[in-house]
Motif scaffolding. Structure first.
Motif, PDB file in Angstrom:
ATOM      1  N   GLY A   1       9.584 -13.272  -4.189  1.00 20.32           N
ATOM      2  CA  GLY A   1       8.620 -12.401  -3.512  1.00 20.32           C
ATOM      3  C   GLY A   1       9.005 -12.149  -2.067  1.00 20.32           C
TER       4      GLY A   1
ATOM      5  N   PHE B   1      10.341  -8.634  -0.636  1.00 23.72           N
ATOM      6  CA  PHE B   1       9.599  -8.004   0.459  1.00 23.72           C
ATOM      7  C   PHE B   1      10.544  -7.582   1.580  1.00 23.72           C
TER       8      PHE B   1
ATOM      9  N   LEU C   1      12.308  -4.550   0.489  1.00 20.37           N
ATOM     10  CA  LEU C   1      11.374  -3.429   0.483  1.00 20.37           C
ATOM     11  C   LEU C   1      11.071  -2.973   1.905  1.00 20.37           C
TER      12      LEU C   1
ATOM     13  N   TYR D   1      11.461   0.569   3.368  1.00 20.78           N
ATOM     14  CA  TYR D   1      10.303   1.220   3.983  1.00 20.78           C
ATOM     15  C   TYR D   1      10.670   1.785   5.352  1.00 20.78           C
TER      16      TYR D   1
ATOM     17  N   LEU E   1      12.506   4.844   4.834  1.00 21.17           N
ATOM     18  CA  LEU E   1      11.602   5.910   4.389  1.00 21.17           C
ATOM     19  C   LEU E   1      10.867   6.526   5.579  1.00 21.17           C
TER      20      LEU E   1
ATOM     21  N   ILE F   1      -3.192   4.243   5.775  1.00 17.79           N
ATOM     22  CA  ILE F   1      -2.130   3.241   5.580  1.00 17.79           C
ATOM     23  C   ILE F   1      -2.694   1.920   6.107  1.00 17.79           C
TER      24      ILE F   1
ATOM     25  N   PHE G   1      -1.890  -1.250   6.412  1.00 17.21           N
ATOM     26  CA  PHE G   1      -1.263  -2.228   7.297  1.00 17.21           C
ATOM     27  C   PHE G   1      -1.104  -1.699   8.724  1.00 17.21           C
TER      28      PHE G   1
ATOM     29  N   LEU H   1       4.292 -13.397  -3.397  1.00 18.68           N
ATOM     30  CA  LEU H   1       3.915 -12.206  -4.173  1.00 18.68           C
ATOM     31  C   LEU H   1       2.939 -11.322  -3.403  1.00 18.68           C
TER      32      LEU H   1
ATOM     33  N   ARG I   1       2.854 -10.943  -0.212  1.00 22.78           N
ATOM     34  CA  ARG I   1       3.646 -10.238   0.806  1.00 22.78           C
ATOM     35  C   ARG I   1       4.346  -9.031   0.171  1.00 22.78           C
ATOM     36  N   LEU I   2       4.902  -9.267  -1.029  1.00 26.20           N
ATOM     37  CA  LEU I   2       5.593  -8.184  -1.726  1.00 26.20           C
ATOM     38  C   LEU I   2       4.615  -7.048  -2.058  1.00 26.20           C
TER      39      LEU I   2
ATOM     40  N   GLY J   1       3.829  -4.935   0.867  1.00 20.97           N
ATOM     41  CA  GLY J   1       4.904  -3.984   1.162  1.00 20.97           C
ATOM     42  C   GLY J   1       4.865  -2.796   0.211  1.00 20.97           C
ATOM     43  N   GLN J   2       4.614  -3.083  -1.080  1.00 17.92           N
ATOM     44  CA  GLN J   2       4.573  -1.989  -2.059  1.00 17.92           C
ATOM     45  C   GLN J   2       3.403  -1.049  -1.787  1.00 17.92           C
ATOM     46  N   ARG J   3       2.267  -1.649  -1.405  1.00 20.12           N
ATOM     47  CA  ARG J   3       1.094  -0.812  -1.097  1.00 20.12           C
ATOM     48  C   ARG J   3       1.377   0.062   0.124  1.00 20.12           C
ATOM     49  N   ALA J   4       2.026  -0.528   1.151  1.00 28.16           N
ATOM     50  CA  ALA J   4       2.327   0.239   2.365  1.00 28.16           C
ATOM     51  C   ALA J   4       3.241   1.420   2.017  1.00 28.16           C
ATOM     52  N   TYR J   5       4.210   1.181   1.129  1.00 32.35           N
ATOM     53  CA  TYR J   5       5.153   2.231   0.721  1.00 32.35           C
ATOM     54  C   TYR J   5       4.399   3.394   0.071  1.00 32.35           C
TER      55      TYR J   5
ATOM     56  N   GLN K   1       1.154   4.029   0.161  1.00 32.40           N
ATOM     57  CA  GLN K   1       0.181   4.665   1.062  1.00 32.40           C
ATOM     58  C   GLN K   1       0.871   5.585   2.060  1.00 32.40           C
ATOM     59  N   THR K   2       2.102   5.234   2.434  1.00 27.59           N
ATOM     60  CA  THR K   2       2.832   6.093   3.374  1.00 27.59           C
ATOM     61  C   THR K   2       3.204   7.417   2.700  1.00 27.59           C
ATOM     62  N   ILE K   3       3.596   7.336   1.432  1.00 25.20           N
ATOM     63  CA  ILE K   3       3.909   8.586   0.714  1.00 25.20           C
ATOM     64  C   ILE K   3       2.642   9.441   0.594  1.00 25.20           C
TER      65      ILE K   3
END
Lengths: 463, 405
Positions: A214, A218, A221, A225, A228, A318, A320, B229, B231-232, B235-239, B241-243
Motif C-alpha cells: 500500500g 501510494f 501513484l 498524480y 497528471l 478535491i 485532500f 491501504l 494511504r493508497l 491517493g486514488q481518490r485524489a486522482y 477527484q482531480t479528473i
C-alpha cells in the motif's frame, strides 16, 4: 579539531564499541540461530520502505527484539551484522564508507543496550514470557533500543550539519510511539516461532506485506498524480505566453520555503499541489486579456481578479486539497486587507497562503511579462523586503530570501519565442516604477488610474 | 436488478447464512475446535471489535470495509457458537455507533448478526471437513493451536463469500454479468480480505498462549495494513477527484453547461456497466466522460468547433498531459462516431457520445416526456441502437428509483 575530524572520530568510536560487543557476543551464540537472525535482518533492511522525507520504515527493530527474547542480547548483537551488506550496497553518498561503518555499528550497540535492559528487568521482576512482567521488560528494551539508536543518529547528524544535538534528537517522540507497534509485532513473532511453527509467520507476513504494498503503491501513484496535475497545468498555461512554467516554479519554491520554515511533510505536500494549481482559474479569463501586451482597462482587470474564485470553484471537491484551498482563494490577498478579490486581512491568511503569495509575487517579478522584462533576483528580494508588513509576511520573506540564495535561483527570461510575441516590444521596468502593487485593492479612482498603467507598473502577483 | 430480483437475492443469502450457521449445532464443535472462548474473552472480543469498527479500511470508491471482521472471524475460529459470534458482531457495531454518536442502522445490525452467525457455522463446517486441530510443541508453556480446516473456511468466507454477498445484494444490471461483477469485487477486496483473514487466523493461533494479550497484539499487523491501504485509497481518490475537477475547465469558457462533464461521466458509468464492460474499461469510460469537452481549452473559444475537431483537440491535450493514454484514445475515437461509420469504434467512445448528446437534449432525463423525446432523437441522430438501448434501460431504472426532479 574541525567538524569532519570530529565526525570521523565519533564514527570510529562507535565502530570500536560495536566491534567489542560483537567479540563479546560471538562465543555465546548458536550458529544456526545467528544465521536465522542475520538473514532476517538482511530481509528486513532490504525491504525497508522509504517513506516521506527519506524516513525508512523497516522491521529490523522487531527482529532485534525477537532475537533478544529468544537468544538474549548476544544473539541480537551478532544478528545485527546482517545489515552490513545491505547498507554497503544501498549507500550512494560520497561518504559511503563512513556511512556504512556508522549505520552498521549503531545496530549492535542499540541491540546490546536493549538486550541488557531486558535481561536486567527480567532478573529483577522474575517474569516468564509471555506474562506481564516479560511484556514490560520487552517494552522497556524497545524504548532503550530506540533511544540509543536515535541518540547515536542525532550525534552524527549534529556533527555533520553543525545543528545542536537536541534539535537532531527531537524526532525521538514519534519514533518512541512507533515502538508500541514494534513491541506488539515482536511479541506475536516470538509466540509464533516459539510456540507454533516458522510457517505460521506467513500469517503475520500477509498484513505486513500488504502494508508495504500500500505504501509503495501510494508513492508510485503520488508520482503519477504529480505528473497528471503538472500536465493539466501545462495544458492550461500553453496559451499564456508569459506565464508558462510559472505554476511549476511557484510550487517548487513554495515547498523549499515551507521546508525552511519547518512546515511538516503533509502540509508541504498539499502546498506543492495547491501552489501548482493556484492559477487554474485563469482558464476562465479570456486569452485576449491574459496575453494583452498593453495595459488592462477596468473591465479587463475586474475579469482578471475573478481567477482565484474560479480556481476554487474548479478545485472545491478535491478532498485532500481542502486544507490548502485557501492558497488558491487568497493568493492575491495582502496582510493589510488591500488585496483581491476578497480583501481579507492577515487573520484569514494562513502561513501556507503567505508562503505561496510571496513566492508567486517573487516569480512574477523575476519573470519577463508582456509589460516589462524580468527583475534580477536581488531587485525582487529588495521589493519583497520593502513590502514586508503590509503585503507580505516578513518571516516568509526572510525564508524565501534564504532559499533563493541557497538555491542560486535565476530570473526566468526564456518565456516564449520572440516570434510568438508577434514582435511586441517588452519594456525594461526600472525598480522605481514597481513601487505600486497591483495586488492591492485600491480605491475606485486609484484603480481607474491604475488600470491604465497597470501593465506597465509591474506586479507583486501574476496578474 | 429490479426490486423483486434484489429481494430474491437477499432472501437466498439469508437462508443460506441461517443454514450454514445452524450447522454448528449438528457438528461436534467441542472436538473439532478447541474451545477457548470464555465469558471474559467474549467481552474483550466485543470491545476489540468495537474499536476496529471505528477503524475501517476505506477503498478508493469511498466504501468502508469493517476490520472488526478480523476479531469476529477469530471468535468463530475459537469455537464461538453462532449466537455468541453474532452477539459479538452486533455489540461491537452498536457500541461503535454510541462512541461515534450516531444512531445504529437496523439493516447494519441485521447484517452484522447474520455475518457473525454464518461465520461460526462456516468455521464449524471447515473444522469438521478439514484435518484435526494442529498444535505446536513448545519446550515449555502453552502451545499455539489452530484448526486449519476452519481457518481455510473462514478465509474463503471473507475473501469470496463477503464480496459475493455484497455484489448479489447490490446488482443493478440484473443477473447479467453477475459472475464478472463478483470476480471484480473479489479482486477489488482481496488485499483487505487477505489481511482480515490472516489476522483472524493469527488471533486464533496465538490465543491459547497470549490469552488476554491476544487482541492488542494480533491487531497490530492489521493496523499497519490499514495504514498502507488507506494511504493508497486516499491517493486514488485524489486522482479521480482531480479528473472530475478538470472536467470543469471547459465549463469556465462559457460554452459548456455547469457540471455537464460530471453528469455525462455518471451516466456513462451506468451505461458501461449495463453493457457488461470490465472494471478498467468502465473507469476509463468515466474519465473520458469527465474530460470529453477538454479540447475546448485548446481551441479558440470564440469560434464554434466541429465535433471531430473538439474530440481530437481533447485527445491532444490528454496526450500532452501524458498520463491518460487510454482515455485519450477514447476521446480521439469520438471523432469517428461523430463523423462516419462506427465500425471498429469501441463502446466507450460511443457511450460517451450518446451520453453527451442526451445531456444536451434533455436537461432532466428522468422526466418521462423529455426522456422519450431525447431517446427518439438519439435513435434518429446517433443511430447506435446498442448504446441507446442500454441508455434507455439505465434511465428507466434510475427513474424507477428516484422521483422526477
Amino acid at each position: 579539531m574541525d567538524g569532519q575530524v570530529r565526525l570521523h572520530v565519533y564514527v570510529a568510536a562507535t565502530a570500536v564499541v560495536a566491534a567489542g560487543l560483537v567479540l563479546w557476543a560471538l562465543p555465546q551464540v548458536a550458529p544456526l540461530q545467528v544465521l536465522a537472525v542475520v538473514l532476517a535482518v538482511m530481509i528486513a533492511e532490504h525491504f525497508a520502505t522509504v517513506m516521506r522525507d527519506k524516513v525508512a520504515v523497516s522491521l529490523t527493530n522487531v527482529v532485534a527484539l525477537v532475537a533478544i527474547v529468544i537468544g538474549g542480547p548476544a544473539l541480537a548483537v551478532v544478528g545485527a551484522l546482517g545489515a552490513i551488506p545491505v547498507y554497503a550496497c544501498r549507500s550512494k553518498s560520497p561518504m559511503r564508507v563512513t556511512s556504512t561503518v556508522f549505520n552498521s555499528s549503531m545496530l549492535p550497540v542499540s541491540a546490546a543496550a536493549g538486550g541488557l535492559t531486558y535481561q536486567l528487568l527480567l532478573a529483577q521482576l522474575g517474569g516468564l514470557f509471555p506474562d506481564w512482567r516479560s511484556l514490560l521488560a520487552i517494552t522497556a528494551a524497545a524504548a532503550i533500543y530506540s533511544v540509543v539508536n536515535l541518540g547515536l543518529v542525532a550525534g552524527v547528524v549534529s556533527l555533520a550539519t553543525g545543528d545542536s544535538f537536541f534539535d537532531a534528537f527531537r524526532t525521538i517522540g514519534p519514533a518512541l510511539a512507533m515502538q508500541i507497534l514494534y513491541v506488539g509485532i515482536a511479541v506475536l513473532t516470538v509466540v509464533v516461532i516459539d510456540r507454533a511453527s516458522l510457517w505460521a509467520l506467513l500469517l503475520m507476513a500477509v498484513p505486513a506485506l500488504i502494508a508495504r504494498y500500500g505504501l509503495r503503491a501510494f508513492q508510485e501513484l503520488d508520482e503519477e498524480y504529480e505528473r497528471l496535475v503538472s500536465g493539466f497545468v501545462k495544458a492550461i498555461e500553453i496559451k499564456d505566453l508569459y506565464t508558462r512554467g510559472h505554476s511549476e516554479r511557484v510550487s517548487q519554491l513554495s515547498v523549499h520555503v515551507a521546508e525552511e520554515l519547518g512546515v511538516g511533510y503533509e502540509e508541504r505536500r498539499i502546498t506543492k499541489y495547491a501552489a501548482l494549481l493556484h492559477d487554474v482559474g485563469k482558464v476562465g479569463v479570456p486569452l485576449c486579456i491574459i496575453n494583452k501586451p498593453g495595459p488592462l482597462d477596468d473591465d479587463e482587470f475586474a475579469k482578471m481578479q475573478e481567477h482565484p474564485t474560479i480556481g476554487v470553484e474548479i478545485l472545491h471537491d478535491i478532498d485532500f486539497l481542502e486544507p490548502a484551498i485557501d492558497i488558491v482563494r487568497y493568493h492575491h490577498e495582502r496582510l493589510d486587507g488591500r488585496g483581491y478579490p476578497h480583501g481579507v486581512d492577515e487573520e484569514h491568511l494562513s502561513r501556507l497562503v503567505r508562503i505561496v503569495t510571496a513566492v508567486d509575487a517573487f516569480d512574477a517579478m523575476t519573470s519577463t511579462r508582456s509589460y516589462r522584462r524580468a527583475l534580477s533576483v536581488e531587485e525582487a528580494i529588495a521589493e519583497l523586503e520593502r513590502c514586508s508588513g503590509p503585503q507580505f509576511d516578513a518571516e516568509v520573506v526572510a525564508a524565501l530570501t534564504a532559499c533563493v540564495r541557497r538555491l542560486d535561483w535565476q530570473p526566468t527570461v526564456d518565456f516564449a519565442s520572440e516570434a510568438a510575441l508577434h514582435g511586441a516590444e517588452i519594456p525594461n521596468a526600472p525598480v522605481g516604477e514597481l513601487r505600486r502593487s497591483r495586488g492591492a485593492l485600491p480605491s475606485r479612482r486609484e484603480r481607474r488610474a491604475d488600470a491604465s498603467s497597470a501593465r506597465g507598473n509591474g506586479s507583486w502577483g501574476t496578474s | 436488478m429490479n426490486v423483486s430480483g434484489r429481494i430474491v437475492a437477499v432472501v437466498l443469502v439469508v437462508v443460506l447464512g441461517v443454514v450454514l450457521g445452524a450447522a454448528w449445532w449438528s457438528l461436534d464443535v467441542d472436538q473439532q475446535l478447541m474451545l477457548h472462548l470464555g465469558l471474559r474473552d467474549i467481552i474483550l472480543f466485543a470491545a476489540a471489535a468495537a474499536v476496529m469498527e471505528l477503524l475501517p479500511i476505506r477503498l478508493a470508491d469511498g466504501r468502508a470495509l469493517p476490520t472488526s471482521l478480523a476479531v469476529v472471524g477469530a471468535a468463530a475460529l475459537l469455537g464461538g457458537s453462532p449466537v455468541v459470534v453474532a452477539l459479538i458482531a452486533v455489540t461491537a457495531y452498536v457500541a461503535s455507533c454510541l462512541i461515534a454518536r450516531r444512531p445504529p442502522a437496523v439493516l447494519e445490525v441485521v447484517q452484522r448478526a447474520a455475518g457473525g452467525w454464518t461465520l461460526a457455522g462456516v468455521a464449524a463446517i471447515g473444522a469438521a471437513l478439514g484435518p484435526a486441530t494442529w498444535s505446536g510443541s513448545p519446550e515449555f508453556g502453552a502451545a499455539a493451536s489452530l484448526n486449519l480446516g476452519a481457518a481455510v473456511a473462514v478465509g474463503l468466507a471473507v475473501l469470496v463469500g463477503v464480496p459475493t454477498v455484497e455484489t448479489l445484494t447490490s446488482l443493478d444490471t440484473g443477473w447479467r454479468f453477475a459472475l464478472r461483477r463478483i470476480r471484480e469485487e473479489i479482486k477489488r477486496n482481496w488485499l483487505v480480505g487477505s489481511s482480515i483473514a490472516a489476522t483472524a487466523a493469527l488471533g486464533a493461533l496465538v490465543h491459547p498462549v497470549l490469552g488476554l494479550w491476544t487482541l492488542p497484539t494480533m491487531l497490530l499487523p492489521l493496523a499497519a495494513a490499514r495504514a498502507g491501504l488507506d494511504r493508497l485509497a486516499l491517493g486514488q481518490r485524489a486522482y479521480d477527484q482531480t479528473i472530475r475537477a478538470m472536467s470543469r475547465l471547459p465549463e469556465q469558457l462559457g460554452t459548456v453547461l455547469p457540471d455537464h462533464g460530471v453528469r455525462v461521466a455518471e451516466l456513462a458509468r451506468e451505461v458501461a456497466l449495463d453493457l457488461g464492460l470490465d472494471a478498467t474499461t468502465v473507469a476509463d469510460t468515466v474519465r473520458a466522460g469527465h474530460l470529453h469537452e477538454l479540447g475546448r481549452i485548446k481551441l479558440e473559444r470564440e469560434a464554434p468547433a466541429p465535433q471531430h475537431e473538439l474530440a481530437n483537440a481533447g485527445a491532444d491535450v490528454l496526450r500532452e498531459v501524458g498520463e491518460l493514454d487510454r482515455v485519450a484514445d477514447i476521446l480521439a475515437a469520438q471523432a469517428n462516431v461523430h463523423d462516419g461509420p462506427r465500425d471498429g469504434v469501441g463502446l466507450p467512445a460511443r457511450i460517451v457520445v450518446a451520453c453527451c448528446k442526451l445531456d444536451s437534449y434533455a436537461p432532466d432525463p428522468l422526466e418521462p416526456g423529455q426522456r422519450h423525446e431525447a431517446v427518439v432523437r438519439l435513435v434518429r441522430e446517433v443511430g447506435d441502437l446498442e448504446v441507446v438501448a442500454a441508455l434507455t434501460r439505465v434511465l428507466d431504472r434510475t427513474a424507477a428509483r428516484e422521483p422526477v426532479g
